[in-house]
Design a protein around this motif. Structure first.
Motif, PDB file in Angstrom:
ATOM      1  N   GLU A   1       0.829  -1.208   0.000  1.00 17.23           N
ATOM      2  CA  GLU A   1       0.000   0.000   0.000  1.00 17.23           C
ATOM      3  C   GLU A   1       0.862   1.257   0.000  1.00 17.23           C
ATOM      4  OE1 GLU A   1      -2.497  -0.246   3.398  1.00 17.23           O
ATOM      5  OE2 GLU A   1      -3.714  -1.887   2.605  1.00 17.23           O
ATOM      6  N   GLN A   2       1.931   1.246   0.782  1.00 19.09           N
ATOM      7  CA  GLN A   2       2.815   2.406   0.852  1.00 19.09           C
ATOM      8  C   GLN A   2       3.529   2.659  -0.473  1.00 19.09           C
ATOM      9  OE1 GLN A   2       3.146   4.619   3.548  1.00 19.09           O
ATOM     10  NE2 GLN A   2       1.305   3.476   4.103  1.00 19.09           N
ATOM     11  N   ILE A   3       3.936   1.601  -1.136  1.00 19.62           N
ATOM     12  CA  ILE A   3       4.590   1.748  -2.440  1.00 19.62           C
ATOM     13  C   ILE A   3       3.593   2.289  -3.469  1.00 19.62           C
ATOM     14  CG2 ILE A   3       5.719   0.500  -4.319  1.00 19.62           C
ATOM     15  CD1 ILE A   3       6.729  -1.471  -2.125  1.00 19.62           C
ATOM     16  N   HIS A   4       2.376   1.773  -3.427  1.00 14.64           N
ATOM     17  CA  HIS A   4       1.338   2.244  -4.343  1.00 14.64           C
ATOM     18  C   HIS A   4       1.060   3.726  -4.123  1.00 14.64           C
ATOM     19  CE1 HIS A   4      -2.794   2.751  -5.942  1.00 14.64           C
ATOM     20  NE2 HIS A   4      -2.334   1.962  -6.886  1.00 14.64           N
ATOM     21  N   ALA A   5       1.083   4.158  -2.858  1.00 16.99           N
ATOM     22  CA  ALA A   5       0.824   5.563  -2.539  1.00 16.99           C
ATOM     23  C   ALA A   5       1.899   6.482  -3.109  1.00 16.99           C
ATOM     24  CB  ALA A   5       0.729   5.751  -1.025  1.00 16.99           C
ATOM     25  N   LEU A   6       3.073   5.927  -3.385  1.00 18.64           N
ATOM     26  CA  LEU A   6       4.153   6.707  -3.980  1.00 18.64           C
ATOM     27  C   LEU A   6       4.040   6.801  -5.502  1.00 18.64           C
ATOM     28  CD1 LEU A   6       7.132   5.384  -1.828  1.00 18.64           C
ATOM     29  CD2 LEU A   6       6.130   7.663  -1.723  1.00 18.64           C
ATOM     30  N   GLY A   7       3.054   6.155  -6.070  1.00 18.16           N
ATOM     31  CA  GLY A   7       2.806   6.297  -7.496  1.00 18.16           C
ATOM     32  C   GLY A   7       3.121   5.094  -8.357  1.00 18.16           C
ATOM     33  N   TYR A   8       3.500   3.984  -7.743  1.00 15.93           N
ATOM     34  CA  TYR A   8       3.862   2.799  -8.516  1.00 15.93           C
ATOM     35  C   TYR A   8       2.754   1.755  -8.504  1.00 15.93           C
ATOM     36  CZ  TYR A   8       8.792   3.713  -9.481  1.00 15.93           C
ATOM     37  OH  TYR A   8       9.968   4.222  -9.977  1.00 15.93           O
ATOM     38  N   GLN A   9       2.688   0.989  -9.575  1.00 13.11           N
ATOM     39  CA  GLN A   9       1.919  -0.247  -9.572  1.00 13.11           C
ATOM     40  C   GLN A   9       2.779  -1.314  -8.898  1.00 13.11           C
ATOM     41  OE1 GLN A   9       1.076  -0.031 -14.021  1.00 13.11           O
ATOM     42  NE2 GLN A   9      -0.812  -0.953 -13.258  1.00 13.11           N
ATOM     43  N   VAL A  10       2.145  -2.132  -8.100  1.00 14.05           N
ATOM     44  CA  VAL A  10       2.875  -3.120  -7.305  1.00 14.05           C
ATOM     45  C   VAL A  10       2.333  -4.515  -7.572  1.00 14.05           C
ATOM     46  CG1 VAL A  10       3.653  -3.778  -4.995  1.00 14.05           C
ATOM     47  CG2 VAL A  10       3.095  -1.386  -5.488  1.00 14.05           C
ATOM     48  N   GLU A  11       3.235  -5.449  -7.756  1.00 14.41           N
ATOM     49  CA  GLU A  11       2.863  -6.863  -7.797  1.00 14.41           C
ATOM     50  C   GLU A  11       3.546  -7.571  -6.639  1.00 14.41           C
ATOM     51  OE1 GLU A  11       3.158  -9.091 -11.348  1.00 14.41           O
ATOM     52  OE2 GLU A  11       2.174  -7.559 -12.600  1.00 14.41           O
ATOM     53  N   ARG A  12       2.803  -8.418  -5.949  1.00 10.97           N
ATOM     54  CA  ARG A  12       3.355  -9.181  -4.831  1.00 10.97           C
ATOM     55  C   ARG A  12       3.731 -10.583  -5.288  1.00 10.97           C
ATOM     56  NH1 ARG A  12      -1.295  -8.373  -0.252  1.00 10.97           N
ATOM     57  NH2 ARG A  12      -2.048  -6.333  -0.930  1.00 10.97           N
ATOM     58  N   SER A  13       4.782 -11.098  -4.675  1.00 14.63           N
ATOM     59  CA  SER A  13       5.196 -12.453  -4.995  1.00 14.63           C
ATOM     60  C   SER A  13       5.823 -13.086  -3.751  1.00 14.63           C
ATOM     61  CB  SER A  13       6.173 -12.459  -6.170  1.00 14.63           C
ATOM     62  OG  SER A  13       6.292 -13.749  -6.697  1.00 14.63           O
ATOM     63  N   ARG A  14       6.300 -14.323  -3.890  1.00 14.92           N
ATOM     64  CA  ARG A  14       6.869 -15.032  -2.743  1.00 14.92           C
ATOM     65  C   ARG A  14       7.764 -16.155  -3.226  1.00 14.92           C
ATOM     66  NH1 ARG A  14       1.776 -18.736  -0.493  1.00 14.92           N
ATOM     67  NH2 ARG A  14       1.459 -19.936  -2.405  1.00 14.92           N
ATOM     68  N   GLU A  15       8.632 -16.593  -2.326  1.00 15.34           N
ATOM     69  CA  GLU A  15       9.435 -17.795  -2.553  1.00 15.34           C
ATOM     70  C   GLU A  15       9.451 -18.635  -1.284  1.00 15.34           C
ATOM     71  OE1 GLU A  15      13.219 -17.560  -4.364  1.00 15.34           O
ATOM     72  OE2 GLU A  15      12.405 -16.747  -6.225  1.00 15.34           O
ATOM     73  N   PRO A  16       9.407 -19.971  -1.410  1.00 14.27           N
ATOM     74  CA  PRO A  16       9.205 -20.684  -2.664  1.00 14.27           C
ATOM     75  C   PRO A  16       7.873 -20.276  -3.308  1.00 14.27           C
ATOM     76  CG  PRO A  16       9.808 -22.210  -0.887  1.00 14.27           C
ATOM     77  CD  PRO A  16       9.490 -20.895  -0.255  1.00 14.27           C
ATOM     78  N   GLY A  17       7.883 -20.190  -4.615  1.00 15.75           N
ATOM     79  CA  GLY A  17       6.667 -19.814  -5.325  1.00 15.75           C
ATOM     80  C   GLY A  17       6.955 -18.757  -6.358  1.00 15.75           C
ATOM     81  N   GLY A  18       5.982 -17.892  -6.590  1.00 21.77           N
ATOM     82  CA  GLY A  18       6.149 -16.791  -7.520  1.00 21.77           C
ATOM     83  C   GLY A  18       5.759 -17.151  -8.930  1.00 21.77           C
ATOM     84  N   GLY A  19       6.538 -18.005  -9.565  1.00 26.09           N
ATOM     85  CA  GLY A  19       6.220 -18.463 -10.913  1.00 26.09           C
ATOM     86  C   GLY A  19       5.413 -19.742 -10.875  1.00 26.09           C
ATOM     87  N   PRO A  20       4.908 -20.188 -12.008  1.00 29.67           N
ATOM     88  CA  PRO A  20       4.101 -21.411 -12.040  1.00 29.67           C
ATOM     89  C   PRO A  20       4.828 -22.637 -11.479  1.00 29.67           C
ATOM     90  CG  PRO A  20       3.916 -20.214 -14.110  1.00 29.67           C
ATOM     91  CD  PRO A  20       4.991 -19.524 -13.324  1.00 29.67           C
ATOM     92  N   LEU A  21       6.096 -22.781 -11.837  1.00 25.24           N
ATOM     93  CA  LEU A  21       6.852 -23.928 -11.336  1.00 25.24           C
ATOM     94  C   LEU A  21       7.083 -23.817  -9.834  1.00 25.24           C
ATOM     95  CD1 LEU A  21       8.413 -26.537 -11.808  1.00 25.24           C
ATOM     96  CD2 LEU A  21      10.415 -25.153 -12.411  1.00 25.24           C
ATOM     97  N   GLY A  22       7.471 -22.621  -9.376  1.00 21.08           N
ATOM     98  CA  GLY A  22       7.726 -22.432  -7.953  1.00 21.08           C
ATOM     99  C   GLY A  22       6.508 -22.688  -7.095  1.00 21.08           C
TER     100      GLY A  22
END
Length: 214
Positions: A28-49
């Motif tokens: 939310e804080q990053i978005h408030a600065l004017g950026y679009q934000v995508e969240r991800s994680r590891e393990p994970g993130g991509g389809p294989l992960g």
């Protein structure tokens, strides 16, 4: 800034440090600065992960450190190609719960696997893009253990206090080696104070996005 128009930010820390709790607030804080934000994680993130995540964290599965690393880097290569790099190229911020620092802390520090071999594997998998900013949620392993006691632990959460002490020491060493990238957050404080530190860290470390038009 990097050659992309986006920004790669990670959250790091041992189990129980509160990463999943504060990640939505940070987004939310990053978005408030004017950026679009995508969240991800590891393990994970991509389809294989994501497909490998349930295997990696399965509390009934026994893996040695080499098997852990092979799973992690297979997923990380896929994550980098299919999520991280395209998101940055689109001018967005990719906010990720864990990345390479966790591997160095857990498999290197916690399990005692040689760092040189982790670096070699990372190069072989062509993990060339590292975070621009890493928030390290610093929390004593004893306090972290209290926080996760009430939930059903996954395979890593079942590790010993000594394992997490070694992992914590590895995170501290990484932060000392790369102070320009790491921003330490005292995760033992009440949540509003943790959020205040995150907010301040954004303004201290990535001033180029302050005042950016949406």
């Amino acid at each position: 800034m990097t050659t992309e128009t986006g920004y790669f930010i990670t959250l790091e820390g041992i189990e129980g440090a509160g990463k999943s709790t504060v990640l939505p607030y940070l987004a939310e804080q990053i978005h408030a600065l004017g950026y679009q934000v995508e969240r991800s994680r590891e393990p994970g993130g991509g389809p294989l992960g994501e497909a490998l995540r349930s295997i990696f964290l399965d509390p009934d599965l026994q893996l040695d450190v080499e098997e852990e690393l092979l799973l992690l880097y297979a997923g990380r290569r896929n994550h980098l190609r299919q999520r991280i790099l395209p998101t940055l190229a689109a001018g967005k911020v990719l906010l990720c719960d864990r990345f390479e620092d966790s591997t160095i802390a857990y498999q290197g520090g916690g399990r005692g696997f040689p760092l040189s071999r982790i670096v070699e594997l990372s190069r072989w998998a062509e993990i060339s893009r590292q975070p621009d900013l890493t928030f390290w949620l610093d929390l004593a392993p004893e306090l972290a253990a209290e926080r996760i006691r009430e939930r059903r632990p996954d395979r890593l959460e079942r590790e010993s206090i000594d394992f997490f002490r070694r992992a914590q020491a590895a995170f501290a060493a990484r932060a000392a080696e790369e102070p320009q990238r790491f921003y330490r957050v005292d995760a033992s404080l009440p949540l509003p104070q943790v959020e205040m530190q995150l907010r301040q860290g954004l303004r201290d470390r990535i001033p180029a996005i302050n005042g950016k038009d949406g």
